[in-house]
Every structure is written in structure tokens, then in C-alpha cells.
Design a protein around this motif. Structure first.
Motif, mmCIF file in Angstrom:
data_model
loop_
_atom_site.group_PDB
_atom_site.id
_atom_site.type_symbol
_atom_site.label_atom_id
_atom_site.label_comp_id
_atom_site.label_asym_id
_atom_site.label_seq_id
_atom_site.Cartn_x
_atom_site.Cartn_y
_atom_site.Cartn_z
ATOM 1 N N CYS A 13 0.855 -0.951 0.577
ATOM 2 C CA CYS A 13 0.157 0.128 -0.253
ATOM 3 C C CYS A 13 1.318 1.476 0.236
ATOM 4 N N ASP A 15 1.072 5.258 0.285
ATOM 5 C CA ASP A 15 -0.231 6.428 0.176
ATOM 6 C C ASP A 15 0.132 7.546 -1.117
ATOM 7 N N LEU A 56 -6.667 -7.344 2.844
ATOM 8 C CA LEU A 56 -6.424 -5.784 3.401
ATOM 9 C C LEU A 56 -7.360 -5.356 4.638
ATOM 10 N N LEU A 62 -8.502 -0.237 5.119
ATOM 11 C CA LEU A 62 -8.798 0.372 3.934
ATOM 12 C C LEU A 62 -9.451 -0.238 2.901
ATOM 13 N N ILE A 67 -6.530 -1.933 -4.466
ATOM 14 C CA ILE A 67 -5.923 -2.976 -5.166
ATOM 15 C C ILE A 67 -6.079 -2.830 -6.324
ATOM 16 N N THR A 93 -0.374 -4.163 -5.453
ATOM 17 C CA THR A 93 -0.051 -3.281 -4.823
ATOM 18 C C THR A 93 -1.810 -2.131 -5.011
ATOM 19 N N ALA A 94 -1.325 -1.471 -3.733
ATOM 20 C CA ALA A 94 -2.920 0.282 -3.542
ATOM 21 C C ALA A 94 -2.334 0.754 -3.689
ATOM 22 N N ARG A 95 -2.780 1.792 -4.790
ATOM 23 C CA ARG A 95 -2.424 3.291 -4.272
ATOM 24 C C ARG A 95 -3.445 4.029 -3.199
ATOM 25 N N TYR A 96 -3.395 5.270 -2.392
ATOM 26 C CA TYR A 96 -3.920 5.844 -1.810
ATOM 27 C C TYR A 96 -3.422 7.703 -2.180
#
Length: 149
Positions: A13, A15, A56, A62, A67, A93-96
Motif C-alpha cells: 500500500c 500513500d 486488506l 483500507l 488494489i 499494489t494499492a495506492r491511496y
């Protein structure tokens, strides 16, 4: 030592500032500590992506829709609960869009609540300063490659 092979996933993850979420766990058998991205085993009948979304949500609260369905396979080997865990894991991957999104742990199982010491959003350049083992050891390079893609 018993060797365990279980299908598993991890979610890296990111940020808004390029930091990565790491969870700090303590092994209840021998007390050693490690840092690793959220994730866990794939349940029977689950796809890896379904497992990543479930894990997750359980471990962090989150948004699992962040994802990316693409993944990278990473060969893992570590000791946990008296077993040598080996085999490939899919790393998603995960993007916030915010800096250090708030983590919730309402979905943790009772034994996970006892083993989880905490979490931190850490830039990959700062992984070397962690007080405990980083798993997998190749995570800095993996994070740099994933961040660039």
C-alpha cells in the motif's frame, strides 16, 4: 522444523507521499518480531485478488477497491510460529490519495490482535532503520520497482 507451503498474498500500500504500510508482528512461539505488508493466506475457493481484498480489509480497514489486479510473484521463506513458511506469494499494489491513511483493525481475529504490535507508513528508503526484521528482505527493491510502474 516443519515446512509449510500455503498460497498467500501481500498488498503493498502506497500513500500519497510514497510511503508503504508495514505491519509489525511478534511471533507467539519464539518472540521474534518482523515488519511486512498486509496480507495472508488464500482461503479455499478464493482467487488471489479476492484474498488480497479480504486480507486488506481485515488487517487495515483500507479500501480494498484500491488494489490493482496486476501482481508480482515473490518467492518467500521465513519462520513463523515454529514453521518454515516457503513458496510463492502474489504481491499486489494499492495506492491511496492521502498521506498516511487511517488504519482500522476491527477485522482482526483474536490471535492476530495479540500478535500485531502496530503499523507504520514508512518510505522504502527508510526500511533499513526498522528495529526488527523486514519480510521479505527484497521488499525495498520490490517497492521501488512497483512505485515506478
Amino acid at each position: 522444523m516443519e515446512i509449510a507451503r500455503r498460497p498467500a498474498v501481500r498488498i503493498v500500500c502506497f500513500d500519497a507521499d510514497g510511503r508503504v504500510l508495514l505491519l509489525n508482528w511478534q511471533d507467539p512461539i519464539d518472540g521474534h518480531r518482523l515488519w511486512e505488508p498486509p496480507g495472508g493466506g488464500i482461503d479455499p475457493g478464493e482467487t488471489p485478488l479476492q484474498a488480497a481484498r479480504r486480507e486488506l480489509t481485515e488487517e487495515t480497514g483500507l479500501d480494498p477497491d484500491a488494489i490493482d489486479p496486476a501482481f508480482v510473484v515473490v518467492e518467500r521463506e521465513c519462520v513463523w510460529k515454529g514453521r518454515r513458511m516457503v513458496g510463492p506469494e502474489q504481491f499486489f499494489t494499492a495506492r491511496y490519495a492521502t498521506a498516511e491513511p487511517v488504519i482500522g483493525q476491527d477485522g482482526l481475529l483474536p490471535y492476530e490482535r495479540e500478535e500485531l504490535l502496530g503499523h507504520a507508513w514508512i518510505h522504502p528508503d527508510d526500511f533499513a532503520g526498522l528495529p526488527d526484521v523486514l519480510e521479505p528482505p527484497s521488499l525495498p527493491e520490490l517497492c521501488r520497482a512497483l512505485a515506478a510502474s
